[in-house]
Write a protein that holds these residues in place. Structure first.
Motif, PDB file in Angstrom:
ATOM      1  N   ALA A  35       5.196  -4.823   4.253  1.00 14.48           N
ATOM      2  CA  ALA A  35       4.438  -5.793   3.496  1.00 14.48           C
ATOM      3  C   ALA A  35       4.449  -7.125   3.674  1.00 14.48           C
ATOM      4  O   ALA A  35       3.482  -7.890   3.733  1.00 14.48           O
ATOM      5  N   VAL A  36       5.665  -7.562   3.701  1.00 16.10           N
ATOM      6  CA  VAL A  36       5.867  -9.161   3.898  1.00 16.10           C
ATOM      7  C   VAL A  36       5.573  -9.479   5.300  1.00 16.10           C
ATOM      8  O   VAL A  36       5.024 -10.559   5.462  1.00 16.10           O
ATOM      9  N   ALA A  37       5.932  -8.379   6.076  1.00 15.38           N
ATOM     10  CA  ALA A  37       5.497  -9.036   7.560  1.00 15.38           C
ATOM     11  C   ALA A  37       3.999  -9.042   8.002  1.00 15.38           C
ATOM     12  O   ALA A  37       3.465  -9.699   8.496  1.00 15.38           O
ATOM     13  N   ALA A  38       3.271  -8.360   7.169  1.00 14.85           N
ATOM     14  CA  ALA A  38       1.825  -8.310   7.200  1.00 14.85           C
ATOM     15  C   ALA A  38       1.260  -9.551   6.731  1.00 14.85           C
ATOM     16  O   ALA A  38       0.399 -10.219   7.044  1.00 14.85           O
ATOM     17  N   SER A  53      -6.539  -0.836   3.250  1.00 16.18           N
ATOM     18  CA  SER A  53      -6.528  -0.570   4.456  1.00 16.18           C
ATOM     19  C   SER A  53      -6.855   1.041   4.384  1.00 16.18           C
ATOM     20  O   SER A  53      -6.838   1.722   3.539  1.00 16.18           O
ATOM     21  N   TYR A  54      -7.279   1.504   5.648  1.00 17.21           N
ATOM     22  CA  TYR A  54      -7.425   3.025   6.067  1.00 17.21           C
ATOM     23  C   TYR A  54      -6.260   3.699   6.148  1.00 17.21           C
ATOM     24  O   TYR A  54      -5.165   2.935   6.528  1.00 17.21           O
ATOM     25  N   ASP A  55      -6.042   4.924   6.059  1.00 17.02           N
ATOM     26  CA  ASP A  55      -4.941   5.598   6.410  1.00 17.02           C
ATOM     27  C   ASP A  55      -4.373   5.398   7.699  1.00 17.02           C
ATOM     28  O   ASP A  55      -3.096   5.256   8.174  1.00 17.02           O
ATOM     29  N   ALA A  56      -4.979   5.598   8.876  1.00 18.95           N
ATOM     30  CA  ALA A  56      -4.861   5.315  10.224  1.00 18.95           C
ATOM     31  C   ALA A  56      -4.196   3.875  10.509  1.00 18.95           C
ATOM     32  O   ALA A  56      -3.612   3.618  11.667  1.00 18.95           O
ATOM     33  N   ARG A  72       0.957  -1.378  -0.132  1.00 17.65           N
ATOM     34  CA  ARG A  72       0.048   0.160   0.067  1.00 17.65           C
ATOM     35  C   ARG A  72       0.869   1.470  -0.157  1.00 17.65           C
ATOM     36  O   ARG A  72       2.144   1.127   0.298  1.00 17.65           O
ATOM     37  N   ALA A  73       0.295   2.470  -0.222  1.00 13.99           N
ATOM     38  CA  ALA A  73       0.976   3.499  -0.211  1.00 13.99           C
ATOM     39  C   ALA A  73       1.813   4.015   1.037  1.00 13.99           C
ATOM     40  O   ALA A  73       0.962   3.816   2.070  1.00 13.99           O
ATOM     41  N   GLY A  74       2.961   4.190   0.913  1.00 10.44           N
ATOM     42  CA  GLY A  74       3.578   4.526   2.381  1.00 10.44           C
ATOM     43  C   GLY A  74       4.018   3.377   3.041  1.00 10.44           C
ATOM     44  O   GLY A  74       5.066   3.570   4.142  1.00 10.44           O
ATOM     45  N   VAL A 133       0.914   1.842  -9.616  1.00 12.60           N
ATOM     46  CA  VAL A 133       1.384   2.636  -8.493  1.00 12.60           C
ATOM     47  C   VAL A 133       0.951   1.771  -7.129  1.00 12.60           C
ATOM     48  O   VAL A 133       0.242   0.798  -7.249  1.00 12.60           O
ATOM     49  N   PRO A 134       1.581   2.089  -5.833  1.00 13.04           N
ATOM     50  CA  PRO A 134       1.076   1.190  -4.952  1.00 13.04           C
ATOM     51  C   PRO A 134      -0.231   1.399  -4.551  1.00 13.04           C
ATOM     52  O   PRO A 134      -0.978   2.385  -5.024  1.00 13.04           O
ATOM     53  N   LEU A 135      -0.811   0.402  -3.916  1.00 11.40           N
ATOM     54  CA  LEU A 135      -2.176   0.386  -3.693  1.00 11.40           C
ATOM     55  C   LEU A 135      -2.714   1.445  -2.844  1.00 11.40           C
ATOM     56  O   LEU A 135      -1.921   1.787  -1.623  1.00 11.40           O
TER      57      LEU A 135
END
Length: 353
Positions: free
Chosen positions: A26-29, A327-330, A18-20, A266-268
């Motif tokens: 990402a792999v950890a998730a 995902s949401y920003d927070a 995802r963005a940021g 672009v990133p998600l």
């Protein structure tokens, strides 16, 4: 399968970025998601192979499968799939024979014929290491099946001598080999080889009925499978309420619109980024309605019911879910709350509970 017996559930993971978010996050998730899927009783967890995509970190299924195997205890792990034209058959065989030694009885080797990349990356893959001839795909699938078996393969020289080759010494088990695809070709090849087969329904539902009919009608029993064996993949987003599920769908819909429109990738996007951008450019447009008809988006009861009906319609006892909730920003970067929520809500009401 019967309507009163819900299908078993499995997971397909593209390791979204995802963005940021960076690749380690990402792999950890995804590894946290694999561990949770194991706890929830999902049957198998597969990693895809895609290259040079800003929103996808799943480039090396055997590496990710090894990491997932180390963090789980019972779930089957593997590839969905290894894109064989990108690799030398012996290398693939050795990688998955090693995985079988790491997690005996838990390894799946899903093999595909597509490149999983654009023409430039395909050229780089062929330039930077050993690959296989796509025209010899059936032969190479047979080679891999022999090489990963405890018996190994035997090469015969024109002079009359033989040479034995094993993917790993003293093997005691064999990874389960699956053929993957979204075409008549893959269905017919799987049938002729007597292999289990998975139609990539999450990617494109076009041709599903014909592919399954061909596979089942032409299947030749083998040591790998005595009868046709198949399941289907679906994209799913499950949330406590339908509104949240719809919100978590929009970033994926916009990414699909970019892919189909040959736009820069672009990133998600996050949910908030996607909503703001869509209000300006309408990129997803009517595609959202089209995807909603094919994807499984909604509350747990609704999605579980639709998956059960889908499995009964196509005569499968397993459905592999690609959890594509954004995902949401927070929300934290090293976990995927929307994807975790999708698996947890599905498992709570299904056979994996």
């Amino acid at each position: 399968m019967s309507a009163d017996r819900p299908p078993a559930l499995s997971v397909l993971d593209l390791v979204p970025v995802r963005a940021g978010q960076n690749s380690p996050q990402a792999v950890a998730a995804s590894l946290a998601l694999a561990a949770r899927a194991d706890e929830l009783g999902f049957r198998r967890y597969w990693f895809a192979e895609h290259h040079n995509m800003p929103a996808v970190a799943s480039t090396t299924p055997p590496v990710l499968a090894a990491a997932a195997a180390a963090r789980t205890r019972r779930i089957r792990v593997g590839s969905g799939g290894v894109m064989l034209p990108n690799h030398a058959p012996l290398v693939v065989a050795e990688q998955f024979a090693a995985l079988e030694a790491i997690a005996p009885g838990r390894i799946d080797l899903g093999i595909g014929r597509a490149p999983g990349s654009d023409p430039v990356v395909t050229h780089l893959l062929r330039q930077s290491g050993p690959t296989s001839d796509v025209e010899r795909f059936p032969e190479h699938v047979r080679d891999i099946m022999a090489l990963v078996s405890p018996e190994g393969a035997s090469l015969r020289f024109t002079s009359g001598g033989t040479y034995d080759v094993h993917a790993t010494p003293a093997a005691s088990g064999t990874p389960e080999v699956w053929l993957l695809g979204s075409s008549d070709y893959s269905a017919q090849l799987a049938a002729s080889l007597g292999l289990p087969y998975v139609f990539a329904n999450h990617f494109s539902g076009e041709g599903l009925e014909r592919a399954l009919d061909l596979y089942r009608a032409q299947f030749q029993p083998s040591a790998a499978a005595a009868e046709p064996r198949t399941f289907l993949t679906v994209n799913a987003i499950v949330a406590p309420d339908a509104g949240e599920a719809e919100e978590r769908m929009l970033p994926q819909a916009r990414m699909m619109a970019r892919l189909r429109g040959n736009r820069p990738l672009v990133p998600l996007e996050t949910v908030e980024q996607a909503a703001a951008a869509e209000a300006e450019d309408g990129l997803a447009g009517a595609l959202v309605d089209s995807l909603r008809d094919r994807w499984f988006v909604g509350t747990a009861d609704d999605v579980a019911s639709r998956i059960a009906t889908f499995a009964e319609r196509w005569g499968v006892d397993e459905v592999m879910v690609s959890p594509v909730a954004a995902s949401y920003d927070a929300e934290p970067l090293d976990v995927s709350p929307g994807r975790l929520q999708t698996l947890e809500l599905l498992a709570a009401g299904g056979p994996n509970s």
